[in-house]
Design a protein around this motif. Structure first.
Motif, PDB file in Angstrom:
ATOM      1  N   MET A   1       5.629  -9.376  -3.867  1.00 53.11           N
ATOM      2  CA  MET A   1       5.760  -9.444  -2.417  1.00 53.11           C
ATOM      3  C   MET A   1       4.740  -8.499  -1.788  1.00 53.11           C
ATOM      4  O   MET A   1       4.417  -7.448  -2.359  1.00 53.11           O
ATOM      5  CB  MET A   1       7.178  -9.059  -1.994  1.00 53.11           C
ATOM      6  N   ALA A   2       4.213  -8.878  -0.618  1.00 55.25           N
ATOM      7  CA  ALA A   2       3.270  -8.023   0.101  1.00 55.25           C
ATOM      8  C   ALA A   2       3.379  -8.289   1.589  1.00 55.25           C
ATOM      9  O   ALA A   2       3.734  -9.396   2.009  1.00 55.25           O
ATOM     10  CB  ALA A   2       1.842  -8.264  -0.382  1.00 55.25           C
ATOM     11  N   ASP A   3       3.064  -7.289   2.379  1.00 57.14           N
ATOM     12  CA  ASP A   3       3.059  -7.444   3.831  1.00 57.14           C
ATOM     13  C   ASP A   3       1.736  -8.061   4.265  1.00 57.14           C
ATOM     14  O   ASP A   3       0.666  -7.699   3.751  1.00 57.14           O
ATOM     15  CB  ASP A   3       3.251  -6.082   4.511  1.00 57.14           C
ATOM     16  N   ALA A   4       1.789  -8.964   5.223  1.00 55.70           N
ATOM     17  CA  ALA A   4       0.585  -9.645   5.700  1.00 55.70           C
ATOM     18  C   ALA A   4      -0.414  -8.684   6.331  1.00 55.70           C
ATOM     19  O   ALA A   4      -1.587  -9.044   6.496  1.00 55.70           O
ATOM     20  CB  ALA A   4       0.966 -10.726   6.706  1.00 55.70           C
ATOM     21  N   ALA A   5       0.007  -7.470   6.665  1.00 51.00           N
ATOM     22  CA  ALA A   5      -0.917  -6.487   7.228  1.00 51.00           C
ATOM     23  C   ALA A   5      -2.037  -6.146   6.254  1.00 51.00           C
ATOM     24  O   ALA A   5      -3.100  -5.663   6.666  1.00 51.00           O
ATOM     25  CB  ALA A   5      -0.155  -5.223   7.621  1.00 51.00           C
ATOM     26  N   ALA A   6      -1.817  -6.395   4.959  1.00 44.64           N
ATOM     27  CA  ALA A   6      -2.831  -6.100   3.949  1.00 44.64           C
ATOM     28  C   ALA A   6      -3.847  -7.229   3.787  1.00 44.64           C
ATOM     29  O   ALA A   6      -4.794  -7.099   3.001  1.00 44.64           O
ATOM     30  CB  ALA A   6      -2.158  -5.815   2.600  1.00 44.64           C
ATOM     31  N   LEU A   7      -3.680  -8.337   4.516  1.00 43.99           N
ATOM     32  CA  LEU A   7      -4.615  -9.461   4.421  1.00 43.99           C
ATOM     33  C   LEU A   7      -5.887  -9.177   5.218  1.00 43.99           C
ATOM     34  O   LEU A   7      -5.839  -8.569   6.286  1.00 43.99           O
ATOM     35  CB  LEU A   7      -3.967 -10.739   4.964  1.00 43.99           C
TER      36      LEU A   7
END
Length: 238
Positions: free
Chosen positions: A166-172
């Motif tokens: 899982m990852a937060d879209a802020a890291a895209l």
């Protein structure tokens, strides 16, 4: 151990991928669950598999796929955070753990065009990472959390030992998906409150419940779903 929001639906899992006979060892695979804050609460990125697929046709899923031989050795902007690396180390070697994490990032890019990455000078490399590196990016493994594992039951047309990250879209690098490779015929940010109304595989529905719970309790024990002596079993580890 805490229970998931949704119990695992064994009957639905068997109907998603009926037993066809034959024996094959599960192949390593990885999935990435991207989340973001939306207008009506938390959202997850999901795609609908094209109708022509042999495995899970027309189902809504998270982007992901099989680990490639080249995944472990690819350069990255960061490495897995120590807690995530330690969880994976209970199951696999450090090299294999890295390959799983990188596969989740690569498959997401291939299927959605989204880069979980840091900017980097474009590089020319051979193999599955060619387009990712040409886009001027290096994968950001530190953004990943390891949240679930599931092995496809025996006798199915495809078998995977899948790890869910899982990852937060802020890291895209870029916030919105593209058409990607075409493996997914529709890609969208779906409010978590609405995701369970979609046509989902049983394991995806189970993982959505885990995602909802993990957003509230980040250090939640990791579930492992598999079949033992003909019955689905969910085990948890800290």
């Amino acid at each position: 151990m805490p229970a998931p929001t949704e119990p695992f639906d064994s009957e639905k899992d068997l109907s998603d991928a009926p037993r066809t006979g034959g024996r094959q060892r599960p192949k390593d695979a990885a999935t990435l669950i991207l989340t973001r804050a939306g207008r009506f609460g938390r959202e997850v990125l999901m795609g609908r598999r094209a109708k022509g697929h042999v495995f899970m046709a027309a189902k809504w899923v998270f982007p992901g796929g099989r680990v490639e031989r080249s995944d472990a050795g690819v350069a990255s902007a960061s490495e897995l955070q120590p807690p995530e690396a330690a969880r994976l180390a209970r199951e696999v070697s450090p090299r294999r753990a890295r390959a799983l994490a990188l596969a989740a990032v690569r498959e997401t890019f291939e299927e959605t065009g989204l880069l979980l990455a840091e900017p980097a000078p474009p590089a020319s490399v051979a193999g599955p990472w060619r387009e990712f590196r040409a886009a001027g990016a290096l994968p950001d493994l530190a953004a990943l959390s390891y949240v679930a594992r599931a092995i496809t039951p025996p006798g199915r047309t495809r078998r995977f030992d899948a790890r869910f990250f899982m990852a937060d879209a802020a890291a895209l690098l870029h916030p919105e998906p593209t058409a990607g490779s075409g493996e997914l015929d529709e890609i969208a940010w779906i409010p978590l409150a609405e995701a369970e109304a979609l046509d989902l595989p049983a394991i995806t529905r189970f993982v959505i419940g885990e995602v909802r719970a993990r957003l509230e309790t980040p250090d939640r024990p990791l579930p492992f779903v598999r079949m033992v002596r003909g019955k689905h079993v969910v085990e948890h580890q800290d």
